[in-house]
Design an enzyme around this catalytic site. Sequence first.
Site, PDB file in Angstrom:
ATOM      1  N   ASN A  91     -10.089  -0.329  -0.147  1.00 20.15           N
ATOM      2  CA  ASN A  91      -8.634  -0.234  -0.142  1.00 20.15           C
ATOM      3  C   ASN A  91      -8.092  -0.799  -1.446  1.00 20.15           C
ATOM      4  OD1 ASN A  91      -5.885  -0.484   0.258  1.00 20.15           O
ATOM      5  ND2 ASN A  91      -6.027  -1.476   2.260  1.00 20.15           N
ATOM      6  N   HIS A  94      -3.552   7.172   2.551  1.00 17.65           N
ATOM      7  CA  HIS A  94      -3.897   5.850   2.039  1.00 17.65           C
ATOM      8  C   HIS A  94      -5.273   5.472   2.581  1.00 17.65           C
ATOM      9  CE1 HIS A  94      -3.974   1.686   1.110  1.00 17.65           C
ATOM     10  NE2 HIS A  94      -3.741   1.283   2.339  1.00 17.65           N
ATOM     11  N   CYS A 129       0.808  -1.231   0.000  1.00 19.56           N
ATOM     12  CA  CYS A 129       0.000   0.000   0.000  1.00 19.56           C
ATOM     13  C   CYS A 129       0.836   1.274   0.000  1.00 19.56           C
ATOM     14  CB  CYS A 129      -0.947  -0.006   1.198  1.00 19.56           C
ATOM     15  SG  CYS A 129      -2.093  -1.398   1.218  1.00 19.56           S
TER      16      CYS A 129
END
Length: 325
Positions: free
Chosen positions: A282, A252, A113
């Site tokens: 996500n 994020h 990520c």
Amino acid sequence: MNSYSCISGTGSFFPDKILTNEDLEKMVDTSSDWIVTRTGIQERRIAENETCCEMAAKAAKEALKSANINAADIDGIIMATFTPDTVMPSGACRLQHMLGIKKGFAFDVSAACTGFIYAAGVADSLIKNRMADNILVVGAEKLSSFVDWKDRNTCILFGDGAGAVVMSRSDKPGIRTINMYANGKHADLLKLPALGSNFFSQRDKLNLESELIKMKGNEVFKIAVTAMAEATATAVKKSGFSSEDVDWFIPHQANIRIIDAAAKRIGLSSERVIVTLNKFGNTSAATIPTSLDLAVKDGRIKQGDNIVSAAFGGGLTWGSMSFTL
């Protein structure tokens, strides 16, 4: 003359299929209220017809158009992903061919990520050292291919998508600071064993379901809250910004509670935080560039705005960056 890098164009792409929390209620033992309360996610996109690189190409074409440059002007491609179409060749090489680019370098960055921030850090260094004038930086993931749809702790989190930026040489500061960190001690807290050489060395007794994305959520959450908040504060401090100077925070998009904690650390109200996880979940390395592009397109983020971003992911990796658009 000083050499700087800046973000000169943005682009994003999401597949059409929407998987809602209500859909997941029919697949695993969960509830929409629980998912929203714990994560902030209401729905996510699933790529049924597009590969990871095809999504990347669509986002990249938008970024090139936004930057008002041709594919031939790109000196290199850095693709942040851990779900490429193939382990070899890299997603970046496949993307280079899809875009018709016949020069320069192309390689992938695998930092989960945090991948986009890592890739942007490499691109920033290459531009500042006069090794390139324009670099296409892409964050793209097809996480749905690696999710265990029977694991209610992870299947609720992830979606597919791609975001891209063109980073270009500039005579004034655009990228202010990029900070990258890792701690392999915690590698097993969030992992994807499938596709690694260890996985295939046992090909005669493969158990695919046991090798998909695995996460010890509570332990990851505790580390992520602190790491994201500290990285965000570091980006503000190193950039020379004060909290009042920061127009937008693009974190994020993993968990709304982590986002709130990071924003609070630098004294930003929720009105100055870009949140997209409610609609897209996500998307790992794609969350920051897609969120940036969506906020540019809807008019919230404008040229000259000061922006701070931070991310946390498997590795464990984390990082932050600050820039003026």
